[in-house]
Design a protein around this motif. Sequence first.
Motif, PDB file in Angstrom:
ATOM      1  N   PRO A  21       0.818  -1.219   0.000  1.00 39.47           N
ATOM      2  CA  PRO A  21       0.000   0.000   0.000  1.00 39.47           C
ATOM      3  C   PRO A  21       0.848   1.264   0.000  1.00 39.47           C
ATOM      4  O   PRO A  21       2.032   1.242   0.348  1.00 39.47           O
ATOM      5  CB  PRO A  21      -0.809  -0.120   1.296  1.00 39.47           C
ATOM      6  CG  PRO A  21      -0.013  -1.043   2.160  1.00 39.47           C
ATOM      7  CD  PRO A  21       0.722  -1.980   1.231  1.00 39.47           C
ATOM      8  N   LYS A  22       0.208   2.368  -0.380  1.00 42.04           N
ATOM      9  CA  LYS A  22       0.893   3.661  -0.339  1.00 42.04           C
ATOM     10  C   LYS A  22       1.390   3.900   1.077  1.00 42.04           C
ATOM     11  O   LYS A  22       0.777   3.462   2.045  1.00 42.04           O
ATOM     12  CB  LYS A  22      -0.049   4.786  -0.757  1.00 42.04           C
ATOM     13  CG  LYS A  22      -0.384   4.749  -2.217  1.00 42.04           C
ATOM     14  CD  LYS A  22      -1.311   5.869  -2.591  1.00 42.04           C
ATOM     15  CE  LYS A  22      -1.688   5.728  -4.047  1.00 42.04           C
ATOM     16  NZ  LYS A  22      -2.719   6.664  -4.437  1.00 42.04           N
ATOM     17  N   ASN A  23       2.483   4.591   1.165  1.00 43.44           N
ATOM     18  CA  ASN A  23       3.146   4.939   2.429  1.00 43.44           C
ATOM     19  C   ASN A  23       3.825   3.752   3.103  1.00 43.44           C
ATOM     20  O   ASN A  23       4.337   3.885   4.207  1.00 43.44           O
ATOM     21  CB  ASN A  23       2.190   5.649   3.392  1.00 43.44           C
ATOM     22  CG  ASN A  23       1.687   6.941   2.790  1.00 43.44           C
ATOM     23  OD1 ASN A  23       2.454   7.691   2.185  1.00 43.44           O
ATOM     24  ND2 ASN A  23       0.402   7.205   2.920  1.00 43.44           N
ATOM     25  N   TYR A  24       3.848   2.590   2.456  1.00 41.91           N
ATOM     26  CA  TYR A  24       4.611   1.460   2.973  1.00 41.91           C
ATOM     27  C   TYR A  24       6.104   1.766   2.860  1.00 41.91           C
ATOM     28  O   TYR A  24       6.883   1.466   3.760  1.00 41.91           O
ATOM     29  CB  TYR A  24       4.267   0.181   2.208  1.00 41.91           C
ATOM     30  CG  TYR A  24       5.000  -1.040   2.709  1.00 41.91           C
ATOM     31  CD1 TYR A  24       4.509  -1.770   3.781  1.00 41.91           C
ATOM     32  CD2 TYR A  24       6.194  -1.467   2.114  1.00 41.91           C
ATOM     33  CE1 TYR A  24       5.175  -2.885   4.260  1.00 41.91           C
ATOM     34  CE2 TYR A  24       6.868  -2.574   2.585  1.00 41.91           C
ATOM     35  CZ  TYR A  24       6.367  -3.289   3.652  1.00 41.91           C
ATOM     36  OH  TYR A  24       7.037  -4.386   4.118  1.00 41.91           O
ATOM     37  N   SER A  27       9.205   4.650   2.074  1.00 39.55           N
ATOM     38  CA  SER A  27       9.472   6.092   2.176  1.00 39.55           C
ATOM     39  C   SER A  27       9.740   6.627   0.772  1.00 39.55           C
ATOM     40  O   SER A  27      10.100   5.872  -0.141  1.00 39.55           O
ATOM     41  CB  SER A  27      10.694   6.352   3.065  1.00 39.55           C
ATOM     42  OG  SER A  27      11.874   5.890   2.421  1.00 39.55           O
ATOM     43  N   GLN A  28       9.589   7.914   0.605  1.00 39.10           N
ATOM     44  CA  GLN A  28       9.862   8.512  -0.699  1.00 39.10           C
ATOM     45  C   GLN A  28      11.330   8.342  -1.074  1.00 39.10           C
ATOM     46  O   GLN A  28      11.646   8.086  -2.231  1.00 39.10           O
ATOM     47  CB  GLN A  28       9.472   9.990  -0.723  1.00 39.10           C
ATOM     48  CG  GLN A  28       9.666  10.600  -2.105  1.00 39.10           C
ATOM     49  CD  GLN A  28       9.033  11.965  -2.255  1.00 39.10           C
ATOM     50  OE1 GLN A  28       8.101  12.309  -1.546  1.00 39.10           O
ATOM     51  NE2 GLN A  28       9.541  12.743  -3.187  1.00 39.10           N
ATOM     52  N   SER A  29      12.238   8.444  -0.108  1.00 39.83           N
ATOM     53  CA  SER A  29      13.663   8.289  -0.435  1.00 39.83           C
ATOM     54  C   SER A  29      13.961   6.857  -0.905  1.00 39.83           C
ATOM     55  O   SER A  29      14.784   6.663  -1.799  1.00 39.83           O
ATOM     56  CB  SER A  29      14.541   8.675   0.750  1.00 39.83           C
ATOM     57  OG  SER A  29      14.323   7.822   1.847  1.00 39.83           O
ATOM     58  N   ASN A  68       6.625   8.653  -7.868  1.00 39.71           N
ATOM     59  CA  ASN A  68       7.643   7.661  -7.520  1.00 39.71           C
ATOM     60  C   ASN A  68       7.032   6.319  -7.132  1.00 39.71           C
ATOM     61  O   ASN A  68       7.552   5.263  -7.498  1.00 39.71           O
ATOM     62  CB  ASN A  68       8.536   8.189  -6.399  1.00 39.71           C
ATOM     63  CG  ASN A  68       9.607   9.101  -6.925  1.00 39.71           C
ATOM     64  OD1 ASN A  68      10.532   8.660  -7.582  1.00 39.71           O
ATOM     65  ND2 ASN A  68       9.478  10.385  -6.667  1.00 39.71           N
ATOM     66  N   TYR A  69       5.921   6.342  -6.416  1.00 35.16           N
ATOM     67  CA  TYR A  69       5.246   5.115  -5.991  1.00 35.16           C
ATOM     68  C   TYR A  69       4.758   4.309  -7.206  1.00 35.16           C
ATOM     69  O   TYR A  69       4.988   3.109  -7.304  1.00 35.16           O
ATOM     70  CB  TYR A  69       4.070   5.464  -5.079  1.00 35.16           C
ATOM     71  CG  TYR A  69       3.194   4.291  -4.705  1.00 35.16           C
ATOM     72  CD1 TYR A  69       3.593   3.372  -3.737  1.00 35.16           C
ATOM     73  CD2 TYR A  69       1.966   4.099  -5.329  1.00 35.16           C
ATOM     74  CE1 TYR A  69       2.784   2.300  -3.394  1.00 35.16           C
ATOM     75  CE2 TYR A  69       1.150   3.022  -4.983  1.00 35.16           C
ATOM     76  CZ  TYR A  69       1.567   2.126  -4.020  1.00 35.16           C
ATOM     77  OH  TYR A  69       0.762   1.058  -3.686  1.00 35.16           O
ATOM     78  N   LYS A  70       4.105   4.975  -8.128  1.00 43.96           N
ATOM     79  CA  LYS A  70       3.569   4.267  -9.294  1.00 43.96           C
ATOM     80  C   LYS A  70       4.683   3.815 -10.243  1.00 43.96           C
ATOM     81  O   LYS A  70       4.607   2.723 -10.812  1.00 43.96           O
ATOM     82  CB  LYS A  70       2.545   5.124 -10.009  1.00 43.96           C
ATOM     83  CG  LYS A  70       1.342   5.348  -9.097  1.00 43.96           C
ATOM     84  CD  LYS A  70       0.063   5.383  -9.800  1.00 43.96           C
ATOM     85  CE  LYS A  70      -1.059   5.453  -8.769  1.00 43.96           C
ATOM     86  NZ  LYS A  70      -2.264   5.976  -9.304  1.00 43.96           N
ATOM     87  N   LEU A  71       5.704   4.633 -10.411  1.00 42.61           N
ATOM     88  CA  LEU A  71       6.824   4.237 -11.262  1.00 42.61           C
ATOM     89  C   LEU A  71       7.536   3.032 -10.654  1.00 42.61           C
ATOM     90  O   LEU A  71       7.811   2.049 -11.351  1.00 42.61           O
ATOM     91  CB  LEU A  71       7.793   5.403 -11.446  1.00 42.61           C
ATOM     92  CG  LEU A  71       9.002   5.138 -12.333  1.00 42.61           C
ATOM     93  CD1 LEU A  71       8.570   4.737 -13.743  1.00 42.61           C
ATOM     94  CD2 LEU A  71       9.894   6.379 -12.384  1.00 42.61           C
TER      95      LEU A  71
END
Length: 153
Positions: free
Chosen positions: A76-79, A81-83, A128-131
């Motif tokens: 899921p999203k937020n699983y 980190s963006q980094s 970034n999540y979808k890519l």
Amino acid sequence: MKKIILKTAGLVLFIGLLTISSCGSTKEALAISDVEKKAFEQKKGDTIAIANEEAEYEIIIIEPGFDFWLKSVAKPKNYYSQSYLENRNRIYVTNWNQRVLQPQRYGANLYELQIDYDPNIDYGYEVNYKLYNYFIYFQRKYNQRLGPFFPRI
């Protein structure tokens, strides 16, 4: 809005300007669940779109089964980190682009166009999540490896 077109075996991916090692065994990391098989077998194209209006970047993925896979198999999203996503995307994009330049070796049908992904630009979490998840989906569906680690869920 800036866009790049990527095509891979029934996929069209529009991207706006656009180590942690595996803990389990190789077989365990690459095991395909029944739900994932169902996603890979879909024939009707899905369309996933996300845009970062502030940065003027957009990702649109048209790939049979990807939307289903994203909703049912991906973390899921937020699983992550963006980094983490940015670091993995940097590796995946680099390897993707190298394969685009070697169509006889890697297959022109899978790797058609380069991705212009600048690690100094903040594309935002959604892009970034979808890519990242597309790269995981792609590697698992087409039995590819775009990095030094196994593409696991």
